[in-house]
Design an enzyme around this catalytic site. Sequence first.
Site, PDB file in Angstrom:
ATOM      1  N   GLN A 146       7.181   6.446 -37.689  1.00 18.59           N
ATOM      2  CA  GLN A 146       8.539   7.707 -37.680  1.00 18.59           C
ATOM      3  C   GLN A 146       8.886   8.183 -38.128  1.00 18.59           C
ATOM      4  O   GLN A 146       9.549   7.307 -39.331  1.00 18.59           O
ATOM      5  CB  GLN A 146       9.467   6.393 -36.683  1.00 18.59           C
ATOM      6  CG  GLN A 146      10.676   6.709 -35.956  1.00 18.59           C
ATOM      7  CD  GLN A 146      10.033   8.061 -34.746  1.00 18.59           C
ATOM      8  OE1 GLN A 146       9.233   7.798 -34.064  1.00 18.59           O
ATOM      9  NE2 GLN A 146      10.996   8.815 -34.614  1.00 18.59           N
ATOM     10  N   ASP A 202       1.233  13.319 -33.938  1.00 19.26           N
ATOM     11  CA  ASP A 202       2.376  14.119 -34.831  1.00 19.26           C
ATOM     12  C   ASP A 202       1.967  15.794 -34.873  1.00 19.26           C
ATOM     13  O   ASP A 202       3.063  16.622 -34.451  1.00 19.26           O
ATOM     14  CB  ASP A 202       3.598  13.683 -35.167  1.00 19.26           C
ATOM     15  CG  ASP A 202       4.196  13.246 -34.488  1.00 19.26           C
ATOM     16  OD1 ASP A 202       5.088  13.161 -33.690  1.00 19.26           O
ATOM     17  OD2 ASP A 202       5.234  12.244 -35.528  1.00 19.26           O
ATOM     18  N   LYS A 205       8.187   5.457 -27.217  1.00 21.91           N
ATOM     19  CA  LYS A 205       6.954   5.543 -27.167  1.00 21.91           C
ATOM     20  C   LYS A 205       6.105   4.573 -26.769  1.00 21.91           C
ATOM     21  O   LYS A 205       4.620   4.977 -25.871  1.00 21.91           O
ATOM     22  CB  LYS A 205       6.495   6.252 -28.707  1.00 21.91           C
ATOM     23  CG  LYS A 205       6.730   7.517 -28.552  1.00 21.91           C
ATOM     24  CD  LYS A 205       7.711   8.037 -30.668  1.00 21.91           C
ATOM     25  CE  LYS A 205       7.781   8.765 -30.917  1.00 21.91           C
ATOM     26  NZ  LYS A 205       8.400   9.515 -31.868  1.00 21.91           N
TER      27      LYS A 205
END
Length: 285
Positions: free
Chosen positions: A101, A124, A57
């Site tokens: 994460q 997300d 990322k």
Amino acid sequence: MTENKANVIDGKALAAKIRAEAAVEAGRILTERGRRPKLCVIIAGDNQASKVYVRNKQKACVDCGIESETVELPGTVTREELFEIIDQKNGDVTVDGILVQLPLPGGIDEKEIIARISPEKDVDCFHPVNVGRVYTGDPVFLPCTPAGIIELLKFAGVEIKGANCVVVGRSNIVGKPVGALLLAENGTVTIAHSKTKDLKKVTKEADILVAAIGKAKFFTKDYIKPGAAVIDVGMDRDEEGKLCGDVDFDDVISVCGAITPVPGGVGPMTVAMLMKNTIKAAKGK
Ligand code: NAP
């Protein structure tokens, strides 16, 4: 030997195109505001796979001209400490997107942590408000992996409207939201899972099969309708420790119409869609 006419869908190429578009937008934002869009990634603990995902990322951000900030925390981090960091990033006007994460270290309620992120920065698309918006057909962000799958199907010229779509796997991250997006595209959707009876019979009816179960090379050609489009979400390891998907690619390619490889299919699209969401978050202000 069977002649192979299946279309191998190039997720890397499509992801590169989407990332290039994100880079143009990031450049525009820099010109207009004097600062780049910024993504903040919070990672806790020592999960090696998570570290690899975070590095990917970060690299994508650099390629797209998006500033990336990584907050690395020890596995002993508490929910209160995570709340404090998220609250600070929520209030920081230079941070456009926030991502925690997963998985978080044991004992921490991930749902509670995700719900702390401001929905406007939830790139997300895991926050319950954003999940709800996807299901009511009024999304702000689209969930990255599912949205990447829709893009891959369109890129390959696969018609979703009216297609019999079977998703195997019902996780909140992949299976359920893919089902919602396929439905929004006018597919007729079935979501199968580990309690589904006669899975082969169900998947054999699929014009579009999305495999998201996390079992290496589980889907052989016996599960596939001839000519079907097969999207392999799995990121598994074969008996030699090599990265592979949930689909037995070499077997299935002889019967399907289109297929995504692993690596080089869904994986790069997930990161590309994250870049797209970060741009969207920055533009939303
Ligand atoms: P997950 O949370 O473990 O969910 C797996 C789902 O598969 C569950 O719904 C489970 O059913 C179902 N399942 C398991 N074994 C089955 C079987 N034999 N027959 C039918 N259904 C079965 O997994 P996930 O997070 O959705 O991830 C799935 C895979 O995608 C993993 O390999 C993961 O690494 C990969 N992934 C890839 C990306 C990417 O960007 N490429 C992103 C996310 C995930 P029950 O609900 O009944 O238990």
